[in-house]
Scaffold this motif. Structure first.
Motif, PDB file in Angstrom:
ATOM      1  N   PHE A 426       0.506  -1.252  -0.376  1.00 56.59           N
ATOM      2  CA  PHE A 426      -0.176   0.474  -0.131  1.00 56.59           C
ATOM      3  C   PHE A 426       0.870   1.352   0.318  1.00 56.59           C
ATOM      4  O   PHE A 426       1.900   0.579   0.500  1.00 56.59           O
ATOM      5  CB  PHE A 426      -1.100   0.382   1.315  1.00 56.59           C
ATOM      6  N   ARG A 489      -1.663   0.427  -4.562  1.00 54.39           N
ATOM      7  CA  ARG A 489      -2.023  -0.401  -3.334  1.00 54.39           C
ATOM      8  C   ARG A 489      -2.467  -1.673  -4.713  1.00 54.39           C
ATOM      9  O   ARG A 489      -2.954  -1.970  -5.195  1.00 54.39           O
ATOM     10  CB  ARG A 489      -3.473  -0.460  -2.684  1.00 54.39           C
ATOM     11  N   THR A 495      -4.886  -4.981   3.240  1.00 55.81           N
ATOM     12  CA  THR A 495      -5.241  -3.727   2.796  1.00 55.81           C
ATOM     13  C   THR A 495      -6.471  -3.463   2.195  1.00 55.81           C
ATOM     14  O   THR A 495      -7.119  -2.299   1.935  1.00 55.81           O
ATOM     15  CB  THR A 495      -4.195  -4.062   1.018  1.00 55.81           C
ATOM     16  N   ILE A 532       3.055   1.111   5.350  1.00 54.28           N
ATOM     17  CA  ILE A 532       1.887   2.028   4.444  1.00 54.28           C
ATOM     18  C   ILE A 532       3.522   2.949   3.684  1.00 54.28           C
ATOM     19  O   ILE A 532       4.131   3.565   4.371  1.00 54.28           O
ATOM     20  CB  ILE A 532       0.757   2.740   4.594  1.00 54.28           C
TER      21      ILE A 532
END
Length: 554
Positions: A426, A489, A495, A532
């Motif tokens: 992500f 992503r 996610t 992330i």
């Protein structure tokens, strides 16, 4: 993982200035070294006195035989020579380019009131006769560029000596930049370094910075053969409610359901199998009598997308469709491009004769959304932005871009750079200026982005849950505030859960998704080993550019 806040960013690169402790220590050491040497005062010798008298006589004779006009001309010539040398030196510095790469300057793009040059770096040679800058030098270059591009700051040369102080962070120094680029040995971009900053002070505001992309053919090779591992969570299903009922005073909707606060809290307790609210609660098939309804022909086409999807949306006929540029033949043939619009926007497209018989405008397949779940166009836009995995159930990767943006780099290159290169799942850019939720909330209120009382209620709710201003304690997270117009992503359970829970916060509180991002992120990473990639905003500006629509100017 990247993200947290100590006040206003000093640069559009979206990176925090380096810690100033090293500089302070060095300065103190030099001061001590200078004062510890014994001071010896010598009397001037007669030879020096005599010499000084001769100099005085010479100067007086010079002025006696030189007119005022002649002396003024001489002074003017000296000053002109100094100025010319300074200008030539600055020009020479601007022309320096990093070794081992080619720099291609593309056309100038207007974004707001600032002009931007997009610089794209393609590695041609992994060997170079010159030694590339080391890690610390690269960080220093990033910081200098950051400061040069910050909203027209006219005191760039003094920023390194200033530590911004804010009400709740007076005792902290700004944390250092965290560079997450850990290239595999022999990677073509291993020796990439940002070029020196431009000295052109007329170009102010946030700007793109160079990004090292692999050629498309090499980027495609880097695409993983199997999905990434999802930590803990392996099986994610979604709640179905034929007639959702509100059980509490606030939050939720007919489209997203009305999860109780207990259900909300339980959804952050990550388990191997989970069943959560994630929009489309009224139907088993998203887009079919669920609100945000999609024609069967379009649903069929969306089900056929098994690889990469690039998606965007325009509601309320607010923006004009921008055609992607620099797209490879491989991407044209294998990547799905879907643009979601409402009926108002569709009518405009048909009247402009841009829509062909395949429901396409250029690369974009146009999907008309009927029975919109919300009266607010921005809130409707959050459905495809955050829930792409629900309407593209077979897609492996997705790239979301806001409707106001134009894609100017191939999707394979973007995915390789921000996901595949370092094994990320992500990626989202951090805000170029703000990295603290409390500051973001105040900025939203000042700009009239949403009802002030609703913003205050949301922030106070998060504060009671433990939200604090960003501080160095959150490192290696470098921001709590994303620039949410682009999301890159991979579609795996963790996610998918993240964007489901992020959407639920948007559905419960305000539609300003920057306010809820860090709360959802931090709750999840406190339970599982996941991160992330919050990359620099100047890197985002390298592969998408904003084109102002006529309506946005009015």
């Amino acid at each position: 993982m990247t993200g947290t806040s100590l006040g206003q960013r000093t640069g559009s690169y979206g990176s925090l200035p380096q810690n100033l402790q090293t500089q302070t220590t060095t300065t103190a050491f030099l001061q001590i070294q200078a004062t510890t040497s014994p001071i010896v005062i010598r009397k001037p010798s007669k030879m020096l006195i005599s010499g000084s008298r001769d100099k005085e006589k010479f100067i007086s004779r010079f002025f006696k035989f030189t007119s005022r006009r002649g002396f003024g001309m001489l002074l003017l010539v000296v000053v002109s020579v100094v100025v010319c040398m300074t200008v030539l030196s600055a020009i020479c510095k601007d022309d320096v380019a990093p070794a081992g790469v080619n720099l291609f300057q593309d056309d100038v793009v207007s974004e707001g009131t600032a002009l931007h040059h997009r610089s794209t770096l393609y590695v041609e040679n992994n060997t170079s006769s010159s030694t590339p800058p080391n890690y610390q030098e690269s960080l220093q270059i990033v910081d200098e560029l950051d400061m040069k591009m910050v909203n027209g700051d006219q005191n760039i040369s003094t920023i390194h000596n200033v530590v911004p102080v804010y009400a709740e962070n007076k005792s902290h120094l700004l944390p250092p930049v965290v560079d997450r680029r850990a290239f595999p040995h022999g990677h073509p971009c291993e020796k990439f370094a940002l070029p020196p900053p431009s000295s052109d002070r007329k170009r102010t505001g946030p700007r793109p910075c160079p990004v090292c992309y692999l050629p498309v053919e090499q980027a495609i090779v880097q695409m993983p053969d199997v999905p990434s591992t999802s930590p803990v969570l392996q099986n994610l299903t979604y709640i179905y409610e034929e007639d959702p009922v509100r059980t509490e005073l606030f939050g939720g909707s007919e489209f997203g359901g009305y999860p109780s606060l207990k259900q909300r809290n339980e959804s952050f307790d990550i388990k191997e199998s989970m069943n959560v609210h994630c929009g489309f609660v009224k139907g088993h098939k998203p887009g079919r009598r669920t609100g945000f309804d999609i024609d069967d022909a379009d649903l069929f086409e969306m089900d056929q997308c098994h690889g990469i999807v690039v998606a965007s949306a325009i509601f309320g006929n607010y923006d004009i469709i921008q055609q992607p540029k620099n797209i490879s033949e491989a991407a044209r043939e294998n990547v799905c491009f879907f643009m979601f619009v409402d009926e108002e926007t569709e009518a405009y497209i048909r009247n402009s004769s841009a829509l062909d018989n395949r429901n396409k405008v250029g690369l974009w397949r146009i999907v008309v959304i009927r029975n919109l779940p919300y009266g607010d166009a921005r809130r409707n836009g959050k459905v495809p932005k955050l829930l792409l995995h629900r309407i593209f159930p077979h897609a492996r990767f997705s790239l979301w871009i806001d409707g106001k943006l134009e894609l100017v780099v191939d999707p394979y290159q973007i995915l390789e750079r921000f996901l595949w290169r370092n094994g990320e799942t992500f990626a989202i850019s951090r805000h170029y200026r703000r990295f603290d939720v409390f500051e973001e909330a105040e900025a939203n209120k000042a700009a009239g982005k949403y009802d002030n009382s609703s913003i205050d209620f949301q922030v106070e709710f998060y504060k009671r849950e433990g939200l604090t201003p960003y501080s160095v304690a959150k490192l290696p997270i470098t921001s709590d505030v994303p620039e949410g117009c682009v999301i890159v992503r991979e579609h795996i359970p963790i996610t998918n859960l993240f964007t489901c829970l992020w959407f639920n916060e948007v559905d419960r509180f305000t539609s300003r998704d920057q306010l809820s991002f860090s709360t959802v992120r931090d709750k999840i990473i406190s339970k599982v080993n996941w991160s992330i990639n919050m990359f620099m905003d100047c890197e985002r500006r390298n592969f998408v550019v904003q084109v102002l629509s006529p309506l946005s100017i009015i």
